[in-house]
Design an enzyme around this catalytic site. Structure first.
Site, mmCIF file in Angstrom:
data_model
loop_
_atom_site.group_PDB
_atom_site.id
_atom_site.type_symbol
_atom_site.label_atom_id
_atom_site.label_comp_id
_atom_site.label_asym_id
_atom_site.label_seq_id
_atom_site.Cartn_x
_atom_site.Cartn_y
_atom_site.Cartn_z
ATOM 1 N N LYS B 57 0.830 -1.205 0.000
ATOM 2 C CA LYS B 57 0.000 0.000 0.000
ATOM 3 C C LYS B 57 0.865 1.256 0.000
ATOM 4 C CE LYS B 57 -3.715 0.066 2.752
ATOM 5 N NZ LYS B 57 -4.987 0.379 2.060
ATOM 6 N N ARG B 127 -3.338 2.790 8.656
ATOM 7 C CA ARG B 127 -3.569 1.468 8.076
ATOM 8 C C ARG B 127 -2.289 0.658 8.069
ATOM 9 N NH1 ARG B 127 -6.879 4.681 4.317
ATOM 10 N NH2 ARG B 127 -8.923 3.710 4.089
ATOM 11 N N GLY B 136 -7.521 -8.430 6.451
ATOM 12 C CA GLY B 136 -7.953 -8.940 7.741
ATOM 13 C C GLY B 136 -6.848 -8.981 8.766
ATOM 14 N N MET B 138 -5.176 -6.338 9.997
ATOM 15 C CA MET B 138 -5.342 -5.254 10.966
ATOM 16 C C MET B 138 -6.383 -4.313 10.384
ATOM 17 S SD MET B 138 -4.244 -2.803 13.234
ATOM 18 C CE MET B 138 -4.461 -1.013 13.164
ATOM 19 N N ARG B 371 -4.114 -1.086 -6.622
ATOM 20 C CA ARG B 371 -3.255 -2.269 -6.553
ATOM 21 C C ARG B 371 -3.689 -3.227 -7.651
ATOM 22 N NH1 ARG B 371 -5.459 -4.327 -0.660
ATOM 23 N NH2 ARG B 371 -7.656 -4.050 -1.141
ATOM 24 N N HIS B 489 -16.197 -10.650 2.402
ATOM 25 C CA HIS B 489 -15.092 -11.542 2.737
ATOM 26 C C HIS B 489 -15.226 -12.882 2.024
ATOM 27 C CE1 HIS B 489 -13.053 -14.600 5.262
ATOM 28 N NE2 HIS B 489 -12.107 -13.672 5.302
ATOM 29 N N SER B 800 10.107 -42.890 -13.943
ATOM 30 C CA SER B 800 8.998 -42.000 -13.657
ATOM 31 C C SER B 800 8.875 -41.914 -12.143
ATOM 32 C CB SER B 800 7.709 -42.536 -14.282
ATOM 33 O OG SER B 800 6.661 -41.643 -14.019
ATOM 34 N N CYS B 867 4.947 -38.877 -12.240
ATOM 35 C CA CYS B 867 3.536 -39.171 -12.459
ATOM 36 C C CYS B 867 2.743 -39.174 -11.160
ATOM 37 C CB CYS B 867 3.375 -40.483 -13.201
ATOM 38 S SG CYS B 867 3.995 -41.907 -12.292
ATOM 39 N N TYR B 887 9.490 -34.745 -18.542
ATOM 40 C CA TYR B 887 8.055 -34.479 -18.579
ATOM 41 C C TYR B 887 7.413 -34.652 -17.205
ATOM 42 C CZ TYR B 887 7.340 -39.537 -18.439
ATOM 43 O OH TYR B 887 7.340 -40.847 -18.054
#
Lengths: 913, 913
Positions: B57, B127, B136, B138, B371, B489, B800, B867, B887
């Site tokens: 912020k 703030r 949440g 503060m 933001r 919320h 694998s 896997c 992979y």
């Protein structure tokens, strides 16, 4: 008819298990491309150090010649030649048979005989011989060189035609069998026909002509089967025999033997061709085997058997009862005295007890073989000590040659071997924990406890055992189960206690309700006495007398003293009771490496409070129940600290999942409900809540203390209070607190803090002003703990590898279930050995090394030990020494073994092995 | 009475989950030990890159000032200062309040107001603001600076005494609640008394004097509870508020939020002190929140709500229904147009969709916050694609900013529209988070957690939710509330997780105590199933079937195309049926990485033969039963090969222990006995033989094929025959055979040989002359296999990693039992995250790296994949990319997620991250 091939299976064989110290390694007479090495009176090409090239037997024969023993002369074709044979696509190397000719000539000169002669024939034996003894690789061919002509020569020479033809028929049989692969039955059948013809009862009843006929019959068998006549050129016989020996190197039996024994890196087999001598040339001939000292007791007295007018194989085959060597002077005094001198010479030369074979041909003694003799644990100890006294060997040499595991034979009572016939052998199970036990049959743990209290000696006989049975198991003289293997509950617990145990005796059908055991038609009840042998697995009806070895005194004590002198690894013990602690201390343990606290909760007095705790709905009620357990735990610790005063005691906090403390049957649950004044439904519900699909990987170990910190608080409080009580009484208590099953840094971080907080709380409450020093550590038994040991070590004063669980998780093998596939795995050689018996150095060992190294990286003061069953396994102890651990901890009865193994490891490492 | 504290839980908050690309890292204006950073028209100390120091912020406010947005001036206390506060044992650092004084003076100059002044008072908001948004953590304190004196100043200044005192009572309430911890009910009660006195129905009906009385009453509540009067020194107020913000950093809510979100490594929170502006100064004032694009659909259209004559908290609290932003021009055209320009400026500056808060005070627009806006998966995809088209960002930037896991929202099931009538429409709420959810009603978060652990699917039904409920919200299938809007919320949290959520369903009357929901005459309880539609807001009684959205089209397709362009990791799927295989192929899987064969045996047609095999007494009978299974297995493989033609299919041979195929209850066993014509006793005995204490570590995996080779032969035969059948029909089948649970070199050596032998046998039988190429590999899922991977790789074409089992064994956690301690472990932060959800890189990851490296050491051609479930977890995919795997294989629905995550990993690694 007995086998005529010499499958020698006597007490002979090199002593395996004990590491060996060999002499100089470079053969002095080695020549490039020399394929054949002679040994005889006139010349010896080889020597003892040339085992790789000449094989064990060949090098040994050369060696015996060198020191002037009367060895029938001969020569050895090298292992390199065998390798060349295979490189050439299974063809004998060019020039080999020329060389063989040359050396046969040399033999002819030395013996003044002639190969294939119809007057004075030279006969030879042909034997394989690799660098490592491989019994059963290739059978021996004797009497080679006999032909239709030579047999007459032999008859003339010996004046014994029957003997000559008997030798000939033996050659045809052996050669046919061993070299040409003719089925043995064909020869047997031919012999039967001859015996019928001459109406002979035994082989010996067949007259001379019968034997001559037999040779013809045998030759006919040979011709029919092989398609050619039995070779009448002795060199042809020899060539075929040499090639057969080379071929046998890659035969099924040899390949399989090498695989099973883990023998690798050999080039091939040598071939030994040696002049025949005959122990069966009459009453002035004979043959024998012996040991330079008694292999059972170790007494320094020549020990062996002999047979008059017989060949070596007759001693082994056991058709005739041999005479004791002590009787030999009456028969051949000169040879006996010569043998005693040879015994001295051999021991001086080899610096170890020897296992020999000899033959007397018409009053002349010949040595056929000598090798290091196998011996019992007791003999190994005595011989080692005696030879040090005799200045034959050093203390270090004495130590490394005793197979450490064999010491167990000196620690446990055994049945008096001469009196086993008193009992009736009922069946045989798996020998799970050595020793001998005699008692009446108890069918439940409870019954065992009660009857023991009434002064009876009982054997607990069950299908299997579980943690609820420990009390009864402990009270029993021995344990016998019909199921399970070496890693079953019964076996593991029994080994820990050094209690005699036989498991997996599948012939037993146990009806515990009716209190009856059915076994092969016999029915036994609670008043029947049985005897079980934990060393052999035998189960007898009746009481067999036992003999108790005396412990750690005399030579055994000497070996232990020397072990302590050379070892650097500490040896602790796994003990949960003052009695075990005291015993281990007597056996030389320098502390307790694992004191399990949960066994204490199974005591009838305490189990109720434990269950109350488990059934509690909230922390307050749990604490109430734990408060009742506290004084008991404290008393236990006072007892153990007192027994171990001045030595460290590593206490592991609660480990098993809670469900183990509750009964799993309806009746048991109802009883618990009644005793605690709660509904049976509640007990049932709790049991079902606690049920886990894989309890081994469930809510146990430190996971319990992190979810129920009040358990930790009670246990730590009991430890600290016991410690302070002891100190107040002048007893130096040295507890160490160990948290099991840690797998994350945060766990040990929190556990350490909780432990310290509780220690400080008790300290404050008791107004104790001095420092309380209690090292706090962790088990490393979850693979992840070893992987992140660097971070775990930041909050640990010590590590103790729990190699049992570490093995379970690293392999993914549940110890309780492994018997479903372990036997197949061992049979198929997927595993060389049960990894719960000897540490898997390749896999689990990596984690042990990694854990120790990484742990010390961040905490150089870290003490590192192990407390799994592997702590008492000599091979594993060697590994732990090399891995740089500070100590191993094992069951009390394995402490002496670990002490010796640790010394051996130190000595061998010092020698660069 | 509604809450007056601003529990701001709007749609705000930075987009988490997606890796972020930040700009330059070194703040240019950074000064050592500078504790406070100013932002305003006259001066800006901070900048956007200083998030770690100023919080999100604070950095953002500075940044907005820098680009010339109308931001009320203020200053930020750094996160370092918070850290220093904790280092000093929770004391404000020396000199901090002096600095604060200095900066308040600066503010006074810029605003021409005076802190605490009775004429023209400066009021500020306080703030918290950490580097990562933590809603949440503060609550905000507004109107700080008002005192008995200053309130009169405000009254004079605004000419509105009621407003001034209303602001004062809000300050006392917030300050009392948030800073001093006074229970909210005490203030509510005082308000009720005043309302009764003035006979006021609503808050707004209370006259000016009533509000003045209320301030007195609130001050009395404060005095009684705190023991001191409400601070009349504004600096005292400020000091206490600053300390309260610091304290809140380690409050329960904040700690729990960080844990759930996996936020680590932050120093603390910053504190933002900013000049107050008022949206409630009359009809020319107002307040609003908005997004620069639609956060649900991604449409490039300004999106938001506003309220006239209100403060920010009123929008969130939901007392008054806000107007849509589209209506704003009718009210304040100039401000609206200014906002549209700001939208452009912001997006150009931040190159991302912004979430903003604004206030209009007497016709003047102020920006309070901007933001990066949270968005649904759908919006994330559309915005990313649009911004590339708009040339705001590159393809790579577009890819890395989409939280890969959020793609699941685009794949999520919705209700089958044609089957909605199965349910009964109860009511309609606000569609807050898309998807469909079905479950029984849970009335509290705790209940939801418990029932989920017991295996129930529940919908959490509440009037509203709060940060304390997050645990239960997470466990629920969906969330339904009777109050609140899209920025409540519940809505915000659900969108973040991609969890189905309906809010503001006002028809619901929820009695959580009685566990009843009344809705239009219906009464539902905890056992009633409801279905909620997060896309339409509908709430149904009953369970409605869901359907799966098909295919990847439009923007989603674009993202996938770009992903494939940048990723190097292959993506395969875990699929056992042709249907799954086809779906995964549509989702872009380039093969099957795990085709489990045992699921096939559970088919009713086949299970009987399977059981017959298990119950067979000998190999011959087992083979007979297996022969019956063969055609079924072959058909299965034909189906899968056909679906995957031209792509590899890795088939894992039988894995689970055999007891899983037999029923464990008496009735089931009797039925099996009947169907197979054997005695129930026999079935029972076999079940009991197969019982294992820890089946996870028992007789399963390749251990089965090594003990019953005929199973392997049947399975391999089925594979080869299916392959040849396909080839004959022109379908290119590419099977790969995978052996599970290998832990030793010998196992894979033997399995490979057995597999090759069977392949060749079938080849010969079928007279197939061309080469058959079937790679043979192994799972690496036992820790030992990773440790000895160099030797295993000698007999494997591929590895694998089975990360599920590898996690179980490396941690020693049974997945089936972990819930007994996992919740406690997460709560105590012993574990950061369930290791079965996201790979434990620290521990298990070591084994994965080790296995891949060692395997390739001896077999450079080795293909390496994974896997386990982790193959579809974005964080884990990043790890596997870095570990150099070839992979990953995951469930079909996670294939698109894995594709994107793999691209992100490649891009981030390329960028050196």
């Amino acid at each position: 008819m007995p086998s005529v091939t010499a499958k020698h299976a006597g007490l002979n064989g090199s002593s395996n298990g004990a590491p060996r110290i060999t002499g100089k390694a470079t053969p002095s007479k080695l020549q490039a491309n020399k394929m054949v090495y002679f040994f005889g009176k006139t010349r010896v090409d080889g020597e003892a150090s040339m085992k790789a090239l000449l094989g064990g037997k060949g090098a040994n024969l050369a060696d015996m010649c060198s020191i002037g023993l009367p060895v029938p002369p001969g020569f050895t074709i090298t292992t390199d030649t065998c390798a060349a044979y295979y490189q050439a696509g299974q063809r004998l190397p060019v020039g080999l048979m020329n060389e063989v000719h040359k050396y046969i000539n040399m033999l002819e000169k030395e013996t003044d005989k002639k190969f294939g002669s119809a007057e004075n024939p030279l006969l030879v034996s042909v034997r394989s011989g690799a660098a490592v003894s491989m019994p059963g690789m290739m059978d021996t061919v004797l009497n080679l060189g006999l032909t239709d002509a030579a047999v007459e020569g032999l008859a003339k020479l010996t004046g014994n035609r029957r003997f000559a033809y008997d030798s000939y028929r033996r050659l045809i049989n052996m050669f046919g069998d061993v070299v040409m692969g003719i089925p043995h039955e064909l020869f047997e059948h031919a012999f039967k026909v001859v015996k019928q013809k001459y109406k002979a009862e035994t082989d010996n009843d067949v007259p001379e002509q019968g034997i001559v006929d037999l040779c013809e019959a045998y030759k006919e068998v040979f011709r029919k089967r092989v398609g050619e006549i039995f070779p009448q050129n002795p060199f042809k016989q020899l060539e075929l025999a040499i090639e057969a020996v080379f071929k046998s190197w890659n035969g099924d039996r040899a390949v399989s033997y090498r695989r099973i024994q883990g023998i690798q890196g050999l080039k091939g087999t040598a071939v030994n061709i040696q002049t025949m001598v005959f122990g069966n040339m009459g009453e002035d001939s004979g043959t024998g085997v012996g040991f330079t000292r008694n292999p059972t007791t170790g007494d320094n007295k020549f020990y062996g058997d002999f047979l008059i007018n017989a060949q070596g194989e007759d001693v082994v085959a056991g058709i005739r009862t041999p005479k004791l060597i002590d009787e030999m002077p009456k028969w051949q005094k000169k040879c006996y005295e010569q043998l005693l001198k040879i015994k001295q010479k051999l021991e001086k030369h080899y610096k170890d007890m020897q296992d020999i074979e000899f033959t007397i041909e018409r009053g002349v003694l010949y040595m056929l073989q000598t090798r290091t003799g196998k011996r019992t644990g007791q003999a190994a100890v005595k011989i080692a000590c005696d030879m040090v006294k005799e200045r034959l060997i050093t203390e270090k040499e004495a130590l490394v040659r005793i197979p450490a595991g064999d010491l167990s034979q000196l620690l446990f009572p055994g049945f008096d071997a001469s009196k086993k016939k008193i009992g009736k052998l009922l069946t045989r199970g798996i020998a799970a924990s050595p020793g001998a036990a005699v008692g009446k049959i108890a069918f439940t743990a409870g019954e065992a406890v009660m009857r023991k209290l009434n002064g009876e000696k009982v054997i607990l006989v069950r299908d299997e055992t579980s943690p609820e049975d420990v009390e009864g198991m402990h009270k029993a003289e021995g344990i016998l189960t019909s199921t399970g293997g070496r890693s079953s509950h019964a076996a593991v617990v029994a080994v820990g206690w050094g209690k005699c145990c036989v498991v997996g005796a599948g012939d037993l059908h146990i009806d515990a309700k009716a209190k009856k055991v059915h076994v092969k038609g016999e029915v036994l009840g609670p008043d029947d006495v049985i005897s079980i042998d934990g060393t052999t697995g035998e189960v007898f009806a009746g009481a067999i007398p036992t003999v108790i070895p005396d412990k750690l005194s005399g030579d055994f004590g000497t070996i232990m003293r020397w072990s302590d002198k050379y070892r650097t690894l500490g040896i602790r013990t796994n003990a949960d009771t003052p009695a075990d602690a005291r015993r281990a201390r007597e056996f030389g343990a320098s502390g307790i490496g694992l004191c399990r606290t949960e066994h204490m909760f199974f005591d009838p007095e305490r189990i109720t409070s434990m269950r109350e705790m488990i059934l509690a709905d909230n922390e307050a009620d749990r604490r109430k129940a734990l408060d009742k357990l506290l004084p008991h735990q404290r008393d236990d610790f006072v007892g153990i600290f007192t027994a171990m005063k001045g030595l460290p005691v590593t206490i592991r906090l609660i480990d098993p999942p809670l469900h183990e403390f509750l009964p799993h049957d309806d009746a048991g649950q109802s009883a618990v409900a009644k005793s605690l004044g709660v509904s049976a439904e509640k007990v049932r519900r709790r049991v079902s809540e606690l049920h886990e699909a894989n309890p081994m990987l469930g809510h146990r170990g430190c996971r319990l203390c992190l979810t129920y910190p009040e358990i930790l608080e009670m246990q730590v409080r009991a430890i600290v209070e016991a410690m302070l009580d002891c100190q107040a009484n002048g007893i130096k208590a040295m507890p160490e607190i160990m948290h099991p099953l840690v797998g994350t840094k945060k766990e040990i971080e929190k556990l350490r803090q909780m432990t310290i907080d509780t220690i400080n709380k008790v300290k404050t409450e008791k107004g104790w002003t001095k420092r309380i020093e209690i090292p706090i550590g962790t088990m490393i038994e979850v693979p992840r703990a070893a992987l992140i040991a660097d971070t775990v070590a930041q909050d640990a004063d010590f590590f103790s590898f729990g190699t049992n669980d570490l093995t379970q998780m690293t392999f993914g093998y549940s110890r309780d279930d492994i018997n479903n596939f372990l036997p197949a795995y061992l049979e198929q050689e997927i595993l060389e050995i049960d990894p719960f018996v000897s540490l898997d150095q390749t896999g689990v060992g990596q984690l042990v090394k990694m854990g120790a190294e990484r742990g010390r990286q961040t905490n150089p003061k870290l003490k590192v030990g192990i407390c799994g069953e592997h702590g008492g396994d000599p091979k594993s102890v060697h590994f732990f020494h090399k891995a740089g651990l500070d100590y191993v901890s094992c069951s009390p009865f394995r402490v002496p073994i670990a002490r010796l193994a640790a010394a051996q490891a130190a000595i061998l490492v010092e020698m660069g092995k």
